[in-house]
Design an enzyme around this catalytic site. Sequence first.
Site, PDB file in Angstrom:
ATOM      1  N   GLU A  28      -3.046 -11.274   4.763  1.00 37.71           N
ATOM      2  CA  GLU A  28      -3.963 -10.590   5.679  1.00 37.71           C
ATOM      3  C   GLU A  28      -5.107 -11.519   6.110  1.00 37.71           C
ATOM      4  O   GLU A  28      -5.460 -12.445   5.381  1.00 37.71           O
ATOM      5  CB  GLU A  28      -4.550  -9.399   4.923  1.00 37.71           C
ATOM      6  CG  GLU A  28      -5.426  -8.497   5.729  1.00 37.71           C
ATOM      7  CD  GLU A  28      -6.553  -7.917   4.893  1.00 37.71           C
ATOM      8  OE1 GLU A  28      -7.621  -7.644   5.450  1.00 37.71           O
ATOM      9  OE2 GLU A  28      -6.369  -7.750   3.676  1.00 37.71           O
ATOM     10  N   VAL A 129      -4.932  -4.573   7.072  1.00 36.15           N
ATOM     11  CA  VAL A 129      -3.680  -4.260   6.374  1.00 36.15           C
ATOM     12  C   VAL A 129      -2.726  -3.540   7.334  1.00 36.15           C
ATOM     13  O   VAL A 129      -1.532  -3.854   7.389  1.00 36.15           O
ATOM     14  CB  VAL A 129      -3.959  -3.412   5.118  1.00 36.15           C
ATOM     15  CG1 VAL A 129      -2.662  -2.894   4.503  1.00 36.15           C
ATOM     16  CG2 VAL A 129      -4.744  -4.228   4.101  1.00 36.15           C
ATOM     17  N   SER A 163      -7.945   5.619   7.016  1.00 39.66           N
ATOM     18  CA  SER A 163      -7.524   4.303   7.509  1.00 39.66           C
ATOM     19  C   SER A 163      -6.100   4.346   8.050  1.00 39.66           C
ATOM     20  O   SER A 163      -5.211   4.967   7.447  1.00 39.66           O
ATOM     21  CB  SER A 163      -7.596   3.288   6.380  1.00 39.66           C
ATOM     22  OG  SER A 163      -7.081   2.055   6.826  1.00 39.66           O
ATOM     23  N   ASP A 165      -4.223   2.040   7.720  1.00 38.39           N
ATOM     24  CA  ASP A 165      -3.407   1.327   6.723  1.00 38.39           C
ATOM     25  C   ASP A 165      -2.331   2.259   6.169  1.00 38.39           C
ATOM     26  O   ASP A 165      -1.181   1.855   5.951  1.00 38.39           O
ATOM     27  CB  ASP A 165      -4.269   0.848   5.540  1.00 38.39           C
ATOM     28  CG  ASP A 165      -5.234  -0.279   5.905  1.00 38.39           C
ATOM     29  OD1 ASP A 165      -5.259  -0.697   7.080  1.00 38.39           O
ATOM     30  OD2 ASP A 165      -5.972  -0.724   5.004  1.00 38.39           O
ATOM     31  N   LYS A 182      -9.742   0.624  -1.986  1.00 38.34           N
ATOM     32  CA  LYS A 182     -11.131   0.203  -2.184  1.00 38.34           C
ATOM     33  C   LYS A 182     -11.913   1.305  -2.872  1.00 38.34           C
ATOM     34  O   LYS A 182     -11.799   2.474  -2.527  1.00 38.34           O
ATOM     35  CB  LYS A 182     -11.763  -0.131  -0.845  1.00 38.34           C
ATOM     36  CG  LYS A 182     -11.099  -1.340  -0.225  1.00 38.34           C
ATOM     37  CD  LYS A 182     -11.953  -1.953   0.823  1.00 38.34           C
ATOM     38  CE  LYS A 182     -11.320  -3.224   1.300  1.00 38.34           C
ATOM     39  NZ  LYS A 182     -10.054  -2.993   1.999  1.00 38.34           N
TER      40      LYS A 182
END
Length: 335
Positions: A28, A129, A163, A165, A182
């Site tokens: 990433e 990501v 997100s 992601d 996170k």
Amino acid sequence: MLQQNQKLEFSSEVADAIAQGRPVVALESTVVTHGLPREPREMSAKFHEAVPEWPRDVSANLAAARTMESVVRAEGAVPATIAIIDGSVCVGLSAKQLERLAGETNPKKVSARDLGVSVAQRQTGGTTVAATTTIAACAGIRVFATGGIGGVHRGWNISMDVSSDLVALARSPVVVVCAGAKVLLDLPATLEGLETLGIPTIGFETEFLPRFTAEPDRSLRLHHTAESASEVARIAHAHWQLQPTSGVLVMQPCPAAFAVDAESTERQLARVLELASAKNVRGAALTPFLLAQLAQGEEGPRMVEANLALLKANARLAARVAAGICSLSFGSHSP
Ligand code: PSU
Ligand code: MN
């Protein structure tokens, strides 16, 4: 065949590795453009011992990118750092491109929704990501290493901030090796979101949810675990025979010697979340803001070292998983 994808610009090393069926690990780049200090940092003796290849006198973000690449190489795989440079979707960066990305003034944070725009408008930026997973899938790369993924943000029931992601993982046949979500997120809600999307979420040598730079959360038990890279490869292989269009999430705890105490992180977090709300920081700017604030706080230096240590550990595990998947795909070691 995939190298003919006109939208992607492969480095020759990555193109050759894919053509020859050798292990490749996507890396990433938002962590380089937005996630780490952009100047050299004094690191502890403990850190240098654990990361002997750490290049000194180089900005921490560039040093991190180089370290991840060299760890992947040391495991016999080829690193493919993914980023957008002047509108080109690069899969594998030259040393010069990596240096440029790390030093770029005002780089974009390119997530899935931004990809087409950043190409058409010839932007330069780091891929999140979500965007990296999407591009890796287009490129035919099956394994990707990162730090902590995005997920469901605290206060999501009001902000709707989830997100992309998670959505990209549900749409891309890629194993994403991370250190969990996170710590600044709503972790129970993130786990629920992953389950809803049908993403296998595997604790690597842990039964509990890893949470980025903090140690795993013993109140959040995972349903699946794996004990070796070859086991992860077998799981991914079986998953893709049944669900060929979705990803597999592998969560490895931050190396214990570097993990930051969760309670002190939580205290810091209360402060920076309040600051974000006072300054009305939201949307795509929120994660980089919170991480930058945490890095400046009293636990900042330890959190940066923990982030770097887990990035290295994830790159290594990803390279081993990539090798395992290659050997299964070519039938040299049948499951
Ligand atoms: N790591 C960092 N800073 C970041 C990110 C990672 O230290 O900004 C990025 C990752 O690329 C992750 C993204 O995919 O944050 C999630 O952001 P959002 O919640 O806006 O989707
Ligand atoms: Mn968001």
